[in-house]
Design an enzyme around this catalytic site. Structure first.
Site, short mmCIF file in Angstrom:
data_model
loop_
_atom_site.label_atom_id
_atom_site.label_comp_id
_atom_site.label_asym_id
_atom_site.label_seq_id
_atom_site.Cartn_x
_atom_site.Cartn_y
_atom_site.Cartn_z
N CYS A 193 0.86 -1.18 0.00
CA CYS A 193 0.00 0.00 0.00
C CYS A 193 0.90 1.23 0.00
O CYS A 193 2.12 1.12 0.07
CB CYS A 193 -0.92 -0.02 1.22
SG CYS A 193 -2.33 1.13 1.11
N LYS A 222 -12.03 -4.60 1.82
CA LYS A 222 -11.55 -3.75 2.91
C LYS A 222 -12.53 -2.59 3.04
O LYS A 222 -12.65 -1.77 2.14
CB LYS A 222 -10.14 -3.24 2.62
CG LYS A 222 -9.57 -2.33 3.71
CD LYS A 222 -8.16 -1.89 3.32
CE LYS A 222 -7.56 -0.95 4.35
NZ LYS A 222 -6.19 -0.52 3.96
N CYS A 244 -0.16 4.26 1.88
CA CYS A 244 -0.55 5.24 2.89
C CYS A 244 0.56 5.58 3.87
O CYS A 244 0.67 6.71 4.33
CB CYS A 244 -1.80 4.78 3.63
SG CYS A 244 -1.65 3.17 4.43
N ARG A 247 -3.75 3.71 12.31
CA ARG A 247 -3.24 4.94 11.70
C ARG A 247 -2.29 5.67 12.64
O ARG A 247 -1.39 6.38 12.21
CB ARG A 247 -4.41 5.82 11.27
CG ARG A 247 -5.18 5.19 10.11
CD ARG A 247 -6.49 5.87 9.80
NE ARG A 247 -7.19 5.16 8.72
CZ ARG A 247 -8.43 5.40 8.36
NH1 ARG A 247 -9.13 6.35 8.98
NH2 ARG A 247 -8.99 4.70 7.40
N SER A 304 -7.08 -3.15 14.34
CA SER A 304 -6.57 -2.46 15.52
C SER A 304 -7.66 -2.00 16.48
O SER A 304 -7.48 -2.04 17.70
CB SER A 304 -5.73 -1.27 15.08
OG SER A 304 -6.49 -0.37 14.28
N ARG A 332 -11.25 8.07 2.85
CA ARG A 332 -11.01 6.96 1.93
C ARG A 332 -12.31 6.36 1.40
O ARG A 332 -12.34 5.22 0.95
CB ARG A 332 -10.16 5.90 2.63
CG ARG A 332 -8.76 6.44 2.94
CD ARG A 332 -7.91 5.46 3.70
NE ARG A 332 -6.56 6.02 3.81
CZ ARG A 332 -5.78 5.88 4.88
NH1 ARG A 332 -6.21 5.21 5.93
NH2 ARG A 332 -4.56 6.39 4.90
N CYS A 346 -3.86 5.98 0.09
CA CYS A 346 -3.40 4.65 -0.34
C CYS A 346 -3.02 4.60 -1.81
O CYS A 346 -2.64 3.53 -2.30
CB CYS A 346 -4.49 3.62 -0.05
SG CYS A 346 -4.94 3.51 1.70
N GLU A 372 -16.28 -7.37 -4.96
CA GLU A 372 -14.84 -7.13 -4.80
C GLU A 372 -14.08 -8.45 -4.68
O GLU A 372 -13.02 -8.64 -5.29
CB GLU A 372 -14.60 -6.27 -3.56
CG GLU A 372 -15.06 -4.83 -3.67
CD GLU A 372 -14.10 -3.95 -4.46
OE1 GLU A 372 -13.12 -4.49 -5.02
OE2 GLU A 372 -14.33 -2.72 -4.51
N TYR A 376 -3.71 -8.74 16.11
CA TYR A 376 -2.75 -8.20 17.06
C TYR A 376 -2.74 -9.02 18.35
O TYR A 376 -1.86 -8.84 19.19
CB TYR A 376 -3.08 -6.73 17.35
CG TYR A 376 -3.01 -5.91 16.08
CD1 TYR A 376 -1.79 -5.47 15.57
CD2 TYR A 376 -4.17 -5.61 15.36
CE1 TYR A 376 -1.72 -4.75 14.39
CE2 TYR A 376 -4.11 -4.89 14.17
CZ TYR A 376 -2.89 -4.47 13.69
OH TYR A 376 -2.83 -3.78 12.51
N LYS A 413 -12.03 -7.51 5.78
CA LYS A 413 -11.42 -6.60 6.76
C LYS A 413 -12.35 -5.42 7.00
O LYS A 413 -12.80 -4.81 6.02
CB LYS A 413 -10.08 -6.12 6.20
CG LYS A 413 -9.29 -5.18 7.10
CD LYS A 413 -7.99 -4.78 6.41
CE LYS A 413 -7.18 -3.83 7.27
NZ LYS A 413 -5.93 -3.41 6.61
#
Length: 327
Positions: A122, A197, A124, A207, A276, A219, A132, A235, A315, A250
């Site tokens: 990506c 996404k 970003c 971020r 996150s 976005r 992105c 998609e 995570y 996601k």
């Protein structure tokens, strides 16, 4: 079906071993992918304030981190890089001596095939705009962004990556990357696309971690609206038609229906990214003493597997791997 009192479902819950015997959904460390943040020119680890226990690593600490992950029987990592210099073209993203490329090379040299190296593709983190893709005028330009994403994927392949993971949500990104990889002789490098996404507020802590908030606008023009399930499936289908190896939904927790629908419709490996914000919410509530962190983490990860995910980027990977190995 026989009804009560002849049929009693509680008979199959009478003991721990009986419950284990009929357990339908399984989860092991082998189902997990651990995100890793590596920052250029960093001298020591930096804690991510919004994501308890998550750190940005200097290149010098990568070997120790990967060793820890490997020892936990986690089979794969997802690399994210934070460069020192950013520009409008995101040139450090495809620099053969860039931070991600250096990390890939170092991991490959020290760990060989002991771990699957995945890397985010990506812009970003690498553009001065925080978007992105490449900006032309006041918009993210799809087709010029494809050229850059392809360059990033090839540079990561040269460094030794196993799987490139485009997350920019540009139309045609899988096709462009597959073509570029094949032309450069990297036919065995796989693609795990962030296929659906969604435009989500669950990304906010990331971020902060990756320093990639957009400097203007948002976005919404390239990430999937969270209201549109049919669009999400289109998609996924388009990525499959373009030659993707693994598709991804996601975020994960608020999108279990889309994970399940992807599993039902398509005969391809399905990944889910427990992002996150999902992590931060659990950590925050746990810190206040409102929940049992282990129990909630286990329930969330099992729900994602139950919905149909073959693998989970999370995570919680390291902490979950520890309690899963003890189970």
């Amino acid at each position: 079906m026989m009804s009560f009192p002849t049929r009693r479902l509680r008979r199959l819950r009478t003991s721990e071993k009986m419950r284990e015997l009929i357990q339908e959904t399984t989860l092991t460390p082998r189902d997990l992918i651990c995100p890793v943040f590596v920052q250029e020119d960093l001298k020591s680890r930096i804690k991510v304030e919004s994501m308890s226990e998550i750190e940005r690593l200097p290149l010098e600490d990568i070997n120790d981190e990967i060793g820890t992950i490997s020892d936990l029987n986690i089979p794969s990592i997802m690399l994210f890089g934070i460069p020192t210099k950013k520009d409008d073209a995101g040139t450090s993203a495809f620099d053969d001596k860039g931070i991600v490329q250096k990390a890939i090379s170092q991991i490959r040299e020290n760990f060989g095939d002991k771990i699957v190296i995945m890397a985010d593709v990506c812009l970003c983190q690498f553009t001065s705009t925080g978007h992105c893709g490449i900006i032309k005028g006041d918009k993210v330009d799809n087709d010029s962004s494809l050229e850059t994403l392809a360059k990033i994927a090839v540079s990561q392949a040269k460094a030794g990556v196993d799987t490139v993971s485009p997350s920019a949500m540009m139309d045609g990104q899988v096709s462009a990357i597959r073509k570029a990889l094949d032309e450069e002789g990297f036919k065995d490098v796989s693609i795990m696309s962030h296929s659906a996404k969604h435009r989500s507020s669950f990304y906010s802590p990331f971020r902060d971690a990756a320093e990639c908030a957009p400097k203007f606008g948002d976005r919404k023009t390239y990430q999937v609206p969270f209201t549109n399930a049919r669009e999400a499936m289109m998609e996924v289908e388009m990525d499959i038609n373009e030659g993707v190896d693994i598709v991804m939904i996601k975020p994960a927790l608020a999108y279990l229906d889309l994970i399940a629908e992807t599993r039902r419709r398509f005969n391809v490996p399905v990944a889910a990214y427990s992002v996150s914000g999902e992590y931060a919410l659990v950590k925050g509530a746990s810190k206040q003493g409102w929940i049992n962190e282990k129990d909630i983490t286990e329930e969330i990860l099992y729900s994602i597997k139950r919905a149909g995910a073959d693998m989970i980027v999370t995570y919680f990977a390291k902490s979950a791997a520890k309690f899963l190995q003890k189970a």
